[in-house]
Design a protein around this motif. Structure first.
Motif: not given
Length: 130
Positions: A58-71
């Motif tokens: 899901a888009q929300s799942t990908v976005s959450k994990h991208l934010a984590c990896l970016r942080d």
């Protein structure tokens, strides 16, 4: 700042509590979804829509994990119009992933059978990536 899937807290809290940065790095890569995203980005940059399609998430799942990896400083993005293209920030991460694959091959993937760290011990959502 990786999200702890068990408690929802960030790894930065673990570092403050005395966990080494190396442990925090490996913890951030221990989530199967984040690991799959890193493996995909090792092949080149991608948009969220690319990742959702390729990984079946899901888009929300990908976005959450991208934010984590970016942080965590492992990935970043470049805007282009209304789109964002994500990529790895450090080429050393590709080397780390390649070394991990070599280690798994050399040990016959024994870690997957480990009663402490194998898929059954971690639970259904945190198992090894095939």
């Amino acid at each position: 700042m990786a999200i702890d899937s068990g408690g929802g807290r960030c790894v930065s809290a673990d570092i403050t509590a005395g966990v080494s940065p190396a442990a925090a790095l490996f913890h951030s890569l221990a989530d199967e979804t984040r690991l799959r995203i890193v493996q995909r980005l090792a092949r080149g940059e991608a948009r969220v829509v690319d990742l959702t399609g390729e990984l079946g998430l899901a888009q929300s799942t990908v976005s959450k994990h991208l934010a984590c990896l970016r942080d965590c400083g492992l990935i970043d993005y470049r805007p282009e119009g209304r789109q964002s293209f994500y990529s790895l920030t450090r080429p050393e991460l590709i080397d780390l992933m390649a070394s991990a694959e070599q280690l798994l091959a050399a040990t016959g993937h024994a870690v997957a059978l480990c009663p402490i760290h194998g898929p059954e011990a971690l639970g259904p959502q945190e198992g090894m990536v095939s």
